[in-house]
Write a protein that holds these residues in place. Structure first.
Motif, mmCIF file in Angstrom:
data_model
loop_
_atom_site.group_PDB
_atom_site.id
_atom_site.type_symbol
_atom_site.label_atom_id
_atom_site.label_comp_id
_atom_site.label_asym_id
_atom_site.label_seq_id
_atom_site.Cartn_x
_atom_site.Cartn_y
_atom_site.Cartn_z
ATOM 1 N N GLY A 35 -8.827 -2.471 10.201
ATOM 2 C CA GLY A 35 -9.773 -2.165 11.261
ATOM 3 C C GLY A 35 -9.673 -0.711 11.685
ATOM 4 O O GLY A 35 -9.112 0.126 10.988
ATOM 5 N N GLY A 36 -10.228 -0.427 12.811
ATOM 6 C CA GLY A 36 -10.189 0.938 13.320
ATOM 7 C C GLY A 36 -11.375 1.749 12.858
ATOM 8 O O GLY A 36 -12.215 1.287 12.090
ATOM 9 N N GLY A 37 -11.439 2.973 13.343
ATOM 10 C CA GLY A 37 -12.588 3.826 13.075
ATOM 11 C C GLY A 37 -12.360 4.866 11.996
ATOM 12 O O GLY A 37 -13.201 5.737 11.800
ATOM 13 N N GLY A 38 -11.229 4.798 11.297
ATOM 14 C CA GLY A 38 -10.955 5.776 10.251
ATOM 15 C C GLY A 38 -11.846 5.592 9.038
ATOM 16 O O GLY A 38 -12.503 4.562 8.860
ATOM 17 N N VAL A 39 -11.871 6.606 8.188
ATOM 18 C CA VAL A 39 -12.623 6.523 6.933
ATOM 19 C C VAL A 39 -12.016 5.386 6.108
ATOM 20 O O VAL A 39 -10.793 5.322 5.947
ATOM 21 N N PRO A 40 -12.833 4.481 5.580
ATOM 22 C CA PRO A 40 -12.291 3.326 4.863
ATOM 23 C C PRO A 40 -11.774 3.665 3.460
ATOM 24 O O PRO A 40 -12.387 4.424 2.717
ATOM 25 N N VAL A 41 -10.636 3.059 3.149
ATOM 26 C CA VAL A 41 -10.032 3.099 1.822
ATOM 27 C C VAL A 41 -9.923 1.655 1.356
ATOM 28 O O VAL A 41 -9.385 0.815 2.078
ATOM 29 N N VAL A 42 -10.442 1.355 0.168
ATOM 30 C CA VAL A 42 -10.319 0.017 -0.399
ATOM 31 C C VAL A 42 -9.322 0.088 -1.550
ATOM 32 O O VAL A 42 -9.414 0.961 -2.413
ATOM 33 N N LEU A 43 -8.378 -0.847 -1.542
ATOM 34 C CA LEU A 43 -7.328 -0.915 -2.555
ATOM 35 C C LEU A 43 -7.591 -2.101 -3.483
ATOM 36 O O LEU A 43 -7.734 -3.230 -3.016
ATOM 37 N N MET A 44 -7.666 -1.839 -4.785
ATOM 38 C CA MET A 44 -7.944 -2.876 -5.791
ATOM 39 C C MET A 44 -6.653 -3.211 -6.540
ATOM 40 O O MET A 44 -6.083 -2.361 -7.222
ATOM 41 N N HIS A 45 -6.217 -4.455 -6.437
ATOM 42 C CA HIS A 45 -4.943 -4.889 -7.007
ATOM 43 C C HIS A 45 -5.004 -5.046 -8.534
ATOM 44 O O HIS A 45 -6.070 -5.197 -9.118
ATOM 45 N N PRO A 46 -3.823 -5.034 -9.179
ATOM 46 C CA PRO A 46 -3.761 -5.266 -10.625
ATOM 47 C C PRO A 46 -4.009 -6.741 -10.939
ATOM 48 O O PRO A 46 -4.022 -7.584 -10.034
ATOM 49 N N ALA A 47 -4.160 -7.045 -12.196
ATOM 50 C CA ALA A 47 -4.382 -8.440 -12.601
ATOM 51 C C ALA A 47 -3.147 -9.300 -12.366
ATOM 52 O O ALA A 47 -3.246 -10.512 -12.361
ATOM 53 N N THR A 48 -2.003 -8.683 -12.171
ATOM 54 C CA THR A 48 -0.786 -9.448 -11.919
ATOM 55 C C THR A 48 -0.494 -9.574 -10.431
ATOM 56 O O THR A 48 0.634 -9.851 -10.047
ATOM 57 N N GLY A 49 -1.502 -9.371 -9.588
ATOM 58 C CA GLY A 49 -1.205 -9.371 -8.167
ATOM 59 C C GLY A 49 -2.319 -9.891 -7.299
ATOM 60 O O GLY A 49 -3.209 -10.620 -7.726
ATOM 61 N N SER A 50 -2.248 -9.467 -6.050
ATOM 62 C CA SER A 50 -3.203 -9.838 -5.011
ATOM 63 C C SER A 50 -3.130 -8.743 -3.949
ATOM 64 O O SER A 50 -2.524 -7.700 -4.183
ATOM 65 N N VAL A 51 -3.696 -8.993 -2.783
ATOM 66 C CA VAL A 51 -3.613 -8.003 -1.712
ATOM 67 C C VAL A 51 -2.165 -7.684 -1.357
ATOM 68 O O VAL A 51 -1.872 -6.596 -0.868
ATOM 69 N N ARG A 52 -1.277 -8.608 -1.648
ATOM 70 C CA ARG A 52 0.144 -8.397 -1.333
ATOM 71 C C ARG A 52 0.740 -7.211 -2.097
ATOM 72 O O ARG A 52 1.757 -6.659 -1.698
ATOM 73 N N ALA A 53 0.096 -6.805 -3.184
ATOM 74 C CA ALA A 53 0.576 -5.659 -3.956
ATOM 75 C C ALA A 53 0.553 -4.376 -3.130
ATOM 76 O O ALA A 53 1.233 -3.413 -3.472
ATOM 77 N N TRP A 54 -0.215 -4.370 -2.055
ATOM 78 C CA TRP A 54 -0.419 -3.148 -1.275
ATOM 79 C C TRP A 54 0.347 -3.123 0.044
ATOM 80 O O TRP A 54 0.150 -2.222 0.864
ATOM 81 N N GLU A 55 1.236 -4.082 0.287
ATOM 82 C CA GLU A 55 1.867 -4.189 1.601
ATOM 83 C C GLU A 55 2.600 -2.913 2.028
ATOM 84 O O GLU A 55 2.653 -2.604 3.219
ATOM 85 N N HIS A 56 3.137 -2.157 1.099
ATOM 86 C CA HIS A 56 3.869 -0.945 1.475
ATOM 87 C C HIS A 56 2.945 0.262 1.648
ATOM 88 O O HIS A 56 3.337 1.245 2.280
ATOM 89 N N GLN A 57 1.745 0.200 1.100
ATOM 90 C CA GLN A 57 0.809 1.306 1.246
ATOM 91 C C GLN A 57 -0.001 1.209 2.542
ATOM 92 O O GLN A 57 -0.444 2.223 3.076
ATOM 93 N N LEU A 58 -0.220 0.002 3.037
ATOM 94 C CA LEU A 58 -1.030 -0.183 4.253
ATOM 95 C C LEU A 58 -0.530 0.676 5.416
ATOM 96 O O LEU A 58 -1.326 1.393 6.030
ATOM 97 N N PRO A 59 0.768 0.646 5.739
ATOM 98 C CA PRO A 59 1.218 1.455 6.877
ATOM 99 C C PRO A 59 1.010 2.957 6.661
ATOM 100 O O PRO A 59 0.645 3.666 7.596
ATOM 101 N N ALA A 60 1.228 3.437 5.437
ATOM 102 C CA ALA A 60 1.081 4.872 5.175
ATOM 103 C C ALA A 60 -0.361 5.324 5.334
ATOM 104 O O ALA A 60 -0.631 6.340 5.986
ATOM 105 N N PHE A 61 -1.298 4.586 4.762
ATOM 106 C CA PHE A 61 -2.704 4.952 4.885
ATOM 107 C C PHE A 61 -3.178 4.814 6.329
ATOM 108 O O PHE A 61 -3.924 5.652 6.830
ATOM 109 N N THR A 62 -2.734 3.759 7.001
ATOM 110 C CA THR A 62 -3.136 3.546 8.395
ATOM 111 C C THR A 62 -2.591 4.668 9.274
ATOM 112 O O THR A 62 -3.310 5.219 10.113
ATOM 113 N N LYS A 63 -1.332 5.034 9.066
ATOM 114 C CA LYS A 63 -0.726 6.109 9.848
ATOM 115 C C LYS A 63 -1.460 7.436 9.628
ATOM 116 O O LYS A 63 -1.566 8.254 10.540
ATOM 117 N N ALA A 64 -2.008 7.608 8.419
ATOM 118 C CA ALA A 64 -2.767 8.832 8.116
ATOM 119 C C ALA A 64 -4.173 8.800 8.710
ATOM 120 O O ALA A 64 -4.911 9.775 8.587
#
Length: 166
Positions: A35-64
């Motif tokens: 959520g929020g008003g920042g410019v949106p970034v969409v993360l596309m997971h690999p075939a061996t994963g799901s949205v959970r593949a991005w759990e460590h990137q979410l805080p970094a992008f959100t903080k930015a």
């Protein structure tokens, strides 16, 4: 990757990530959104994963200062394809999700098979994108010379690892 896309000038206040389903044509699409008003970034997971593949990137992008969205593609994670519905593409599902969320343009980041999807979106819906980042993917290139280089530089130990670790 955040720096490569041009960090926001001011970090947006930390938004709470929520998990939700979007009822889209032929699919009940599971997604996460900071959520929020920042410019949106969409993360596309690999075939061996799901949205959970991005759990460590979410805080970094959100903080930015970005709004971060990721979804489980059909056949993966918690997304549910509707019975007897026509097959859809991940690119079409992404655009339907963007329409559902009323988002015009995004930065798109895809890894491995998510990189294939990102290239499909770039070719099919270029006006919906601000930028595209493809990591760890050959994007469907089938040139034998190119593939041979990849085989030469990967040690046997790499290929012996489970796909989700590669």
């Amino acid at each position: 990757m955040v720096a490569a896309m041009g960090a926001q000038h001011e970090a947006a206040p930390a938004a709470q990530t929520f998990e939700q389903y979007a009822e889209l044509p032929g699919v009940r699409l599971f997604y996460i959104d900071t959520g929020g008003g920042g410019v949106p970034v969409v993360l596309m997971h690999p075939a061996t994963g799901s949205v959970r593949a991005w759990e460590h990137q979410l805080p970094a992008f959100t903080k930015a200062g970005y709004r971060v969205i990721a979804f489980d593609r059909r056949g993966w994670g918690r997304t549910e394809s509707q019975p007897n519905s026509p097959a859809g593409t991940a690119a079409d599902d992404l655009v339907a999700l963007l329409d559902h969320l009323r988002i015009d343009r995004i930065h798109l980041v895809g890894t491995a098979a998510g990189g294939f999807v990102s290239l499909d979106v770039a070719l099919s819906f270029p006006k919906r994108l601000r930028s595209v980042v493809v990591a760890n993917s050959i994007g469907g290139v089938q040139d034998e010379e190119f593939l041979a280089v990849g085989r030469r530089i990967r040690p046997p130990e790499f290929l012996a690892m489970p796909p989700e670790l590669r």
